[in-house]
Write a protein that holds these residues in place. Sequence first.
Motif, short mmCIF file in Angstrom:
data_model
loop_
_atom_site.label_atom_id
_atom_site.label_comp_id
_atom_site.label_asym_id
_atom_site.label_seq_id
_atom_site.Cartn_x
_atom_site.Cartn_y
_atom_site.Cartn_z
N GLN A 138 -0.57 4.72 -13.79
CA GLN A 138 -0.73 5.15 -15.17
C GLN A 138 -2.10 4.92 -15.39
OE1 GLN A 138 1.29 6.83 -17.01
NE2 GLN A 138 1.94 5.25 -18.81
N ALA A 139 -3.04 4.22 -14.82
CA ALA A 139 -4.29 4.07 -15.16
C ALA A 139 -4.86 5.45 -14.17
CB ALA A 139 -4.82 2.77 -14.24
N ASP A 140 -4.32 5.71 -13.21
CA ASP A 140 -5.06 7.10 -12.46
C ASP A 140 -4.69 8.32 -13.25
OD1 ASP A 140 -5.98 8.35 -10.07
OD2 ASP A 140 -4.04 8.75 -9.92
N HIS A 141 -3.45 8.26 -13.78
CA HIS A 141 -3.06 9.44 -14.32
C HIS A 141 -2.02 9.24 -15.56
CE1 HIS A 141 -2.01 13.70 -14.32
NE2 HIS A 141 -0.60 13.31 -14.40
N PRO A 142 -2.35 8.98 -16.78
CA PRO A 142 -1.71 8.43 -17.72
C PRO A 142 -0.55 9.52 -18.24
CG PRO A 142 -3.85 8.20 -18.35
CD PRO A 142 -4.00 8.77 -17.02
N PHE B 63 6.59 -3.46 -7.79
CA PHE B 63 6.70 -1.96 -8.48
C PHE B 63 5.87 -1.64 -9.73
CE2 PHE B 63 9.38 0.99 -11.42
CZ PHE B 63 9.04 2.05 -10.47
N LEU B 64 5.94 -2.85 -10.68
CA LEU B 64 5.36 -2.94 -11.70
C LEU B 64 3.67 -2.90 -11.63
CD1 LEU B 64 7.31 -5.53 -13.82
CD2 LEU B 64 7.39 -3.17 -14.29
N ASP B 65 3.28 -3.51 -10.60
CA ASP B 65 1.74 -3.26 -10.14
C ASP B 65 1.52 -1.66 -10.04
OD1 ASP B 65 1.24 -5.82 -10.70
OD2 ASP B 65 1.39 -6.43 -8.54
N ASP C 10 1.01 -1.03 0.04
CA ASP C 10 -0.03 0.25 -0.02
C ASP C 10 0.74 1.22 -0.09
OD1 ASP C 10 -2.17 -1.50 0.12
OD2 ASP C 10 -2.69 -1.19 2.21
N LEU C 11 1.85 1.10 0.81
CA LEU C 11 2.93 2.36 0.77
C LEU C 11 3.45 2.61 -0.45
CD1 LEU C 11 4.04 4.63 2.28
CD2 LEU C 11 5.83 3.28 3.25
N LEU C 12 3.99 1.51 -0.97
CA LEU C 12 4.65 1.62 -2.27
C LEU C 12 3.97 2.32 -3.37
CD1 LEU C 12 6.95 1.18 -4.21
CD2 LEU C 12 6.22 -1.18 -4.68
N PHE C 13 2.39 1.80 -3.37
CA PHE C 13 1.68 2.21 -4.40
C PHE C 13 1.14 3.67 -4.09
CE2 PHE C 13 1.02 -1.98 -5.95
CZ PHE C 13 -0.03 -2.08 -6.75
N ARG D 96 2.00 11.43 -10.26
CA ARG D 96 1.41 12.65 -10.61
C ARG D 96 1.97 13.83 -10.40
NH1 ARG D 96 -4.27 11.78 -10.73
NH2 ARG D 96 -4.53 14.01 -10.42
N LEU D 97 3.12 13.91 -9.62
CA LEU D 97 4.00 15.14 -9.68
C LEU D 97 4.85 15.33 -10.82
CD1 LEU D 97 4.94 14.92 -5.82
CD2 LEU D 97 3.68 16.97 -7.18
N GLY D 98 4.90 14.20 -11.62
CA GLY D 98 5.58 14.49 -12.77
C GLY D 98 7.09 13.77 -12.83
N PHE D 99 7.31 13.40 -11.60
CA PHE D 99 8.82 12.96 -11.44
C PHE D 99 9.10 11.52 -12.21
CE2 PHE D 99 8.50 15.43 -7.36
CZ PHE D 99 9.11 16.43 -7.87
N GLN D 100 10.17 11.28 -12.59
CA GLN D 100 10.63 9.99 -12.99
C GLN D 100 10.98 9.27 -11.68
OE1 GLN D 100 14.27 9.88 -15.13
NE2 GLN D 100 14.03 7.81 -15.74
N VAL D 101 10.57 8.06 -11.63
CA VAL D 101 10.90 7.09 -10.48
C VAL D 101 12.18 6.12 -10.88
CG1 VAL D 101 9.75 5.72 -8.68
CG2 VAL D 101 8.65 7.58 -9.69
N HIS D 102 12.93 5.93 -10.00
CA HIS D 102 13.94 4.74 -9.91
C HIS D 102 13.74 4.18 -8.65
CE1 HIS D 102 17.53 6.02 -12.85
NE2 HIS D 102 16.15 6.22 -13.50
N CYS D 103 13.47 2.84 -8.92
CA CYS D 103 13.16 1.82 -7.63
C CYS D 103 13.91 0.63 -7.42
CB CYS D 103 11.66 1.37 -7.81
SG CYS D 103 10.92 0.71 -6.43
N HIS D 104 14.48 0.51 -6.53
CA HIS D 104 15.44 -0.62 -6.09
C HIS D 104 14.60 -1.79 -5.91
CE1 HIS D 104 18.53 -2.57 -3.33
NE2 HIS D 104 17.48 -3.33 -3.00
#
Length: 538
Positions: free
Chosen positions: A353-357, A345-347, A316-319, A327-335
């Motif tokens: 993306q479904a929430d904000h393409p 992470f893929l989920d 839940d926290l990861l999501f 939504r803030l427009g940042f790129q995410v790098h995830c270990h």
Amino acid sequence: MSGLIFTGGPILSMDAGDTRPEAVGVFGDRIVAVGTLAQVRQALPDATLQELGGRTLIPAFIDPHGHFPDSAIVALLRADLSPRTGCRSLADLFARLAAKAAQTAPGEWVMGAGLDDSQLAERRMPTRDELDAVSPDHPIWVIHSSGHCGVANSMALARQGITQDSPDPEGGRYLRDASGRLTGGIEGLSAMGEMGDTHFLLDEASFACCFAAARAEYLAQGVTLAQNSWTAQPLLDLFHKVAVQVDPGIDLILLPVAEIEPEFSQTGIGRDWPEGAITLGPRKLLTDGSFLMRTAFLTAPYLGTEETGLAYMSRDLLFSEVRKLHRLGFQVHCHCNGDAASDMFLDAVAAAQADHPRDDHRHTIIHGQVMRRDQIVRCRALGVSVSFFPAHVWFWGDQHHEEILGPRRAQDISPTGWAEAEGVRFTIHNDASVTPTRPLELIETTVTRRTQGGRVLGPDQRQSPLSALRAHTIDAAWQVFREKERGSLEVGKLAELAILDDNPLTTSGAIGAIRVSETWRRGIRVYRDTTMKVGEPA
């Protein structure tokens, strides 16, 4: 008008067509001409000739994932316990810590770093009691080379308020013996607390010294763009002091930790971060631990156990964090070391993306060491990139094969072959200081997939020298949205160059044995190997 013309040896452009020009012209900090020598001379008629003398010109290397200046922090401020420096037994470890303690005032911290217990004769971590015996007058903290665990002595535990009654924090563990007594072992960033932070015990003066030393190391390896890939607020403050001053002599991308957003960018120093060589990049998340500690989060158990590792944060926290950053427009790098972590992470990316393409977000899985092929396929569908960690094949491939994952799963760690086959653009990294910043050695491992024991893991995952070289240059630039300014030798791009004493694509020797002869940053030579003369046989 004058400028420089590089010619007289192989030139590997790393452009889209993999062209091999005869010459490259530089004026100021930019590449202004690429082509035949006559064409480049026409563009720069009075330029100075920089004779390659048979050496090979490539774009300077780009570090896709690392922790600048950690390598210098270990070398200058800690007791270096890495096997590369000859620390091969607990006796070696204790002697180095004792020497550091002798140089340190009573009551001040003694820290050891780079420990790899799999390379010690005893093949285990030290204990709290053993560290107490090194010195009763110092808090002692030894952090594992993975950065995901360590061992503290009694004074260090007391300083951190860790007692027999301390509960394990979410995503971490305080290790205990059969009687329930603390052993001093601590696993997970949440449990290590500030002791796991790069900035622990750093001040402005020591940071400046480490910055200079790491810069020299990286430039000597042909790297002109580095990363600090887990930049907490105190470290951001230190980098900011450098960023607002003169040019630091190397380009850096900082990856602020996700938890400080959006405050950091909306009301903190991130809002007015200065333009220049030190820039803010993707935001960083951490989902699981390390294979060496069996804390990478897997869908199937570790070899010979029922354990599947540890999730550092709840689903839940990861999501929530991915959705926020997306939504803030940042790129995410995830270990994500384990495949269960990659699934989470893929989920989370799919939900965001479904929430904000968003088009072309380039969210990236870092390490992806045991990604399954179906996950690689899913990356392509979601627009997710991967930065793999093939150095593990050389440094710990035999342990993966024999002890950690077993012969079958070990074949496909860092599955670059699947990524290439499925059309997923990827990079390769060393994750310094986990393994040292040595691009050519990393490229060799990516090409050969050879372990220290001589076995080849996953022959079908091997890459061509060209593919591996691109993964450390133009693909590394693309992964962080820098492909328009660097990563290839093309007109208009920054003159970021490395000159090698042999051609990685045609060498008859080991790619890892090739030396960086010169490094050029923004049209200025910033490193030269003075032990070699131009034209000297490699």
